[in-house]
Scaffold this active site. Structure first.
Site, PDB file in Angstrom:
ATOM      1  N   PHE A   1       0.874  -1.214   0.136  1.00  0.00           N
ATOM      2  CA  PHE A   1       0.032  -0.214  -0.173  1.00  0.00           C
ATOM      3  C   PHE A   1       0.921   1.284  -0.066  1.00  0.00           C
ATOM      4  CE2 PHE A   1      -2.590  -3.465   1.284  1.00  0.00           C
ATOM      5  CZ  PHE A   1      -3.898  -3.098   0.953  1.00  0.00           C
ATOM      6  N   ALA A   2       0.685   2.061  -0.903  1.00  0.00           N
ATOM      7  CA  ALA A   2       1.564   3.374  -1.167  1.00  0.00           C
ATOM      8  C   ALA A   2       0.457   4.383  -1.306  1.00  0.00           C
ATOM      9  CB  ALA A   2       2.432   3.092  -2.256  1.00  0.00           C
TER      10      ALA A   2
ATOM     11  N   TYR B   1       3.541   8.279   0.894  1.00  0.00           N
ATOM     12  CA  TYR B   1       4.257   6.804   0.776  1.00  0.00           C
ATOM     13  C   TYR B   1       4.582   6.336  -0.512  1.00  0.00           C
ATOM     14  CZ  TYR B   1       3.639   6.477   5.939  1.00  0.00           C
ATOM     15  OH  TYR B   1       3.871   6.657   7.213  1.00  0.00           O
TER      16      TYR B   1
ATOM     17  N   ASP C   1       4.359  -3.508   5.009  1.00  0.00           N
ATOM     18  CA  ASP C   1       4.464  -2.147   5.131  1.00  0.00           C
ATOM     19  C   ASP C   1       5.457  -1.897   3.864  1.00  0.00           C
ATOM     20  OD1 ASP C   1       3.304  -1.826   7.410  1.00  0.00           O
ATOM     21  OD2 ASP C   1       4.605  -0.618   8.348  1.00  0.00           O
ATOM     22  N   VAL C   2       5.156  -0.674   3.248  1.00  0.00           N
ATOM     23  CA  VAL C   2       5.986  -0.282   2.227  1.00  0.00           C
ATOM     24  C   VAL C   2       7.203   0.482   2.576  1.00  0.00           C
ATOM     25  CG1 VAL C   2       4.802   1.910   1.790  1.00  0.00           C
ATOM     26  CG2 VAL C   2       5.601   0.510  -0.333  1.00  0.00           C
ATOM     27  N   ASP C   3       7.199   0.933   3.634  1.00  0.00           N
ATOM     28  CA  ASP C   3       8.489   1.945   4.224  1.00  0.00           C
ATOM     29  C   ASP C   3       9.389   0.895   4.682  1.00  0.00           C
ATOM     30  OD1 ASP C   3       6.956   1.051   6.187  1.00  0.00           O
ATOM     31  OD2 ASP C   3       7.575   2.751   7.481  1.00  0.00           O
TER      32      ASP C   3
ATOM     33  N   HIS D   1       8.057  -8.921  16.393  1.00  0.00           N
ATOM     34  CA  HIS D   1       8.198  -7.475  16.252  1.00  0.00           C
ATOM     35  C   HIS D   1       9.626  -7.208  16.922  1.00  0.00           C
ATOM     36  CE1 HIS D   1       8.149  -3.230  17.068  1.00  0.00           C
ATOM     37  NE2 HIS D   1       7.000  -2.971  16.483  1.00  0.00           N
TER      38      HIS D   1
ATOM     39  N   THR E   1       2.988  -4.477  23.849  1.00  0.00           N
ATOM     40  CA  THR E   1       2.023  -3.440  23.874  1.00  0.00           C
ATOM     41  C   THR E   1       0.729  -3.876  23.284  1.00  0.00           C
ATOM     42  OG1 THR E   1       3.211  -2.704  21.986  1.00  0.00           O
ATOM     43  CG2 THR E   1       3.838  -1.643  23.995  1.00  0.00           C
TER      44      THR E   1
ATOM     45  N   GLU F   1      -2.239  -3.536  13.907  1.00  0.00           N
ATOM     46  CA  GLU F   1      -1.387  -4.530  14.465  1.00  0.00           C
ATOM     47  C   GLU F   1      -1.901  -4.930  15.883  1.00  0.00           C
ATOM     48  OE1 GLU F   1       3.001  -3.425  14.666  1.00  0.00           O
ATOM     49  OE2 GLU F   1       2.531  -2.901  16.803  1.00  0.00           O
TER      50      GLU F   1
HETATM   51  C1  LIG Z   1       6.875  -2.083  12.047  1.00  0.00           C
HETATM   52  C2  LIG Z   1       5.720  -2.151  12.382  1.00  0.00           C
HETATM   53  O1  LIG Z   1       5.080  -2.664  13.417  1.00  0.00           O
HETATM   54  N1  LIG Z   1       4.654  -1.308  11.505  1.00  0.00           N
HETATM   55  C3  LIG Z   1       3.410  -1.230  12.038  1.00  0.00           C
HETATM   56  C4  LIG Z   1       3.466   0.304  12.597  1.00  0.00           C
HETATM   57  O2  LIG Z   1       4.021   1.099  11.403  1.00  0.00           O
HETATM   58  P1  LIG Z   1       4.816   2.217  10.942  1.00  0.00           P
HETATM   59  O3  LIG Z   1       4.734   3.320  12.104  1.00  0.00           O
HETATM   60  O4  LIG Z   1       6.036   1.922  10.355  1.00  0.00           O
HETATM   61  O5  LIG Z   1       3.441   2.779  10.080  1.00  0.00           O
HETATM   62  P2  LIG Z   1       3.406   3.067   8.730  1.00  0.00           P
HETATM   63  O6  LIG Z   1       3.474   4.765   8.858  1.00  0.00           O
HETATM   64  O7  LIG Z   1       4.446   2.603   7.893  1.00  0.00           O
HETATM   65  O8  LIG Z   1       1.966   2.707   8.259  1.00  0.00           O
HETATM   66  C5  LIG Z   1       1.699   1.520   7.810  1.00  0.00           C
HETATM   67  C6  LIG Z   1       1.489   1.464   6.408  1.00  0.00           C
HETATM   68  O9  LIG Z   1       0.269   1.934   5.876  1.00  0.00           O
HETATM   69  C7  LIG Z   1       0.585   2.508   4.491  1.00  0.00           C
HETATM   70  N2  LIG Z   1       0.512   3.940   4.620  1.00  0.00           N
HETATM   71  C8  LIG Z   1       0.187   4.525   5.955  1.00  0.00           C
HETATM   72  C9  LIG Z   1       0.149   6.009   5.914  1.00  0.00           C
HETATM   73  C10 LIG Z   1      -0.167   6.886   4.679  1.00  0.00           C
HETATM   74  O10 LIG Z   1      -0.251   7.980   4.505  1.00  0.00           O
HETATM   75  N3  LIG Z   1       0.100   5.982   3.470  1.00  0.00           N
HETATM   76  C11 LIG Z   1       0.358   4.607   3.336  1.00  0.00           C
HETATM   77  O11 LIG Z   1       0.570   4.235   2.202  1.00  0.00           O
HETATM   78  C12 LIG Z   1       1.887   1.974   4.132  1.00  0.00           C
HETATM   79  O12 LIG Z   1       1.701   0.868   3.483  1.00  0.00           O
HETATM   80  C13 LIG Z   1       2.743   2.090   5.431  1.00  0.00           C
HETATM   81  O13 LIG Z   1       4.004   1.287   5.221  1.00  0.00           O
HETATM   82  O14 LIG Z   1       2.141   0.818  13.213  1.00  0.00           O
HETATM   83  C14 LIG Z   1       1.060   0.688  12.267  1.00  0.00           C
HETATM   84  C15 LIG Z   1      -0.261   0.916  12.852  1.00  0.00           C
HETATM   85  O15 LIG Z   1      -0.007   1.879  13.882  1.00  0.00           O
HETATM   86  C16 LIG Z   1       0.968  -0.634  11.442  1.00  0.00           C
HETATM   87  O16 LIG Z   1       0.536  -1.571  12.269  1.00  0.00           O
HETATM   88  C17 LIG Z   1       2.355  -1.060  10.883  1.00  0.00           C
HETATM   89  O17 LIG Z   1       2.238  -2.265   9.964  1.00  0.00           O
HETATM   90 MN   LIG Z   2       5.950   1.047   8.291  1.00  0.00          MN
END
Ligand SMILES: CC(=O)N[C@H]1[C@@H](OP(=O)(O)OP(=O)(O)OC[C@H]2O[C@@H](n3ccc(=O)[nH]c3=O)[C@H](O)[C@@H]2O)O[C@H](CO)[C@H](O)[C@@H]1O
Ligand SMILES: [Mn+2]
Length: 331
Positions: A99-100, A104, A189-191, A211, A223, A281
């Site tokens: 998902f991008a 993202y 996740d895409v990042d 995790h 958590t 999560e």
């Molecule tokens: C390492 C880990 O445990 N990752 C989790 C954590 O990630 P993160 O803090 O890494 O979340 P994140 O910002 O990567 O968002 C999760 C994913 O949603 C998509 N995205 C999000 C926002 C946006 O504007 N556009 C978009 O495309 C994208 O694929 C991204 O990788 O918490 C999130 C929820 O709180 C999710 O459970 C993630 O899977």
């Molecule tokens: Mn992420």
């Protein structure tokens, strides 16, 4: 009666012994012992001896199997040639959902380029990219047998909704297309970027990844969502592992169940004005508590350099990219 008691006693003694072997870190070394590296190599009871091709590595510093007998995948614990041959015989097709949305899209290029180098090399891979900005998806060259499909989806204002709604889109697409096009799904996740081999050793009916921030912590520190009124609730004295929300997978049938549960749980909470602590999560962890994964990936398979390095994780295969949270999540 006496017989039963002694059986129970022996079982207890054996369990305690095994827990000690699995749980106690051995002085910070990897505790790896190749059964072939020693001159008079020891054979494990019931193991494969003397067959070079079959040999694996025995680690005594980490748990290698869950209490419900699912393998925990660590470096060197498998023979990739055997696994590849098995999966090639089935001509397995692997879907990777990505998902991008909004900003993202910037992560896609590095994700796909590193996946081409390390992810399921030699197998059939379909990348399913969901985005609200199809015009921002870069064109990328893929190896033979690999395809990329872009699907336009609507976005949400809050980043929490963007991440949570992935479950709805995955579950709908399982029924509409994934079931006809692939055998397994990997949802990530895409990042992230790949920096070492990730192959068919991860595949199973349903797999989850530990995790990286929690694999050395007791369950009281996990958590999980602790409010009983939430559909993501996990009591303090329950929870096997703290699984990451950014990486899970399995057969299309099983992933449909996972995603459908999580989406329905979120919607039920939303109706009561509740949102679980860590969004998708939290619901994922709730699902896996009662429907245990058939394979568990060690943190090698999802690392975050925020946690530095660990002697237990010699290889960081799939790593979170550092990002400016506020900037990247703004419109
Ligand atoms: C390492 C880990 O445990 N990752 C989790 C954590 O990630 P993160 O803090 O890494 O979340 P994140 O910002 O990567 O968002 C999760 C994913 O949603 C998509 N995205 C999000 C926002 C946006 O504007 N556009 C978009 O495309 C994208 O694929 C991204 O990788 O918490 C999130 C929820 O709180 C999710 O459970 C993630 O899977
Ligand atoms: Mn992420």
């Amino acid at each position: 009666m006496v017989w039963i008691d002694s059986e129970v006693f022996l079982f207890r003694v054996k369990s305690i012994w095994l827990s000690v072997i699995w749980m106690v870190p051995n002085g910070g070394s990897f505790g790896q012992r190749s059964i072939l590296s020693e001159p008079n190599h020891t054979c494990l009871v019931g193991g494969l001896c003397g067959e070079k091709k079959m040999a694996g590595v025995v680690r005594t510093d980490v748990m290698m199997v869950t209490p419900w007998l699912a393998p925990i995948v660590w470096n060197g614990a498998f023979n990739i040639d055997i696994l590849n041959a098995q999966f090639h015989k089935r001509d397995v097709r692997i879907g990777l959902t990505l998902f991008a949305l909004k900003k993202y899209t910037v992560f896609l290029k590095n994700f796909i380029e590193t996946a081409e180098k390390y992810f399921m090399v030699g197998h059939k891979v379909h990348y399913y990219v969901f985005t609200d900005r199809p015009q921002d998806i870069p064109s990328l060259s893929l190896a033979e047998g690999r395809t990329l499909n872009v699907t336009e989806v609507t976005s949400y204002k809050r980043w929490q909704d963007v991440t949570m709604r992935r479950m709805q889109i995955i579950s709908e697409n399982c029924l509409q297309r994934f079931i006809y096009e692939v055998d397994y799904l990997v949802c990530a996740d895409v990042d992230m970027i790949f920096s070492d081999h990730v192959g068919v050793e991860i595949l199973s009916d349903v797999f989850a990844a530990i995790h990286p921030g929690f694999f050395q912590l007791p369950r009281q520190k996990f958590t999980h969502e602790r409010r009983p009124e939430s559909q993501g609730f996990i009591p303090k004295d329950e929870g096997d592992y703290y699984y990451t929300g950014c990486y899970f997978g399995g057969t299309v049938e099983e992933i449909y169940k996972v995603a459908n549960f999580c989406h329905n749980a979120m919607m039920a909470d939303k109706a009561k004005n509740i949102e679980a602590l860590w969004h998708d999560e939290s619901y994922l962890n709730r699902y896996f508590l009662y429907y245990k994964p058939t394979k568990v990936l060690s943190p090698e398979y999802v690392w975050n350099n925020y946690y530095g390095s660990s002697v237990y994780v010699p290889s960081k295969r799939f790593v979170h990219v550092e990002k400016d949270y506020v900037r990247i999540r703004s419109d």
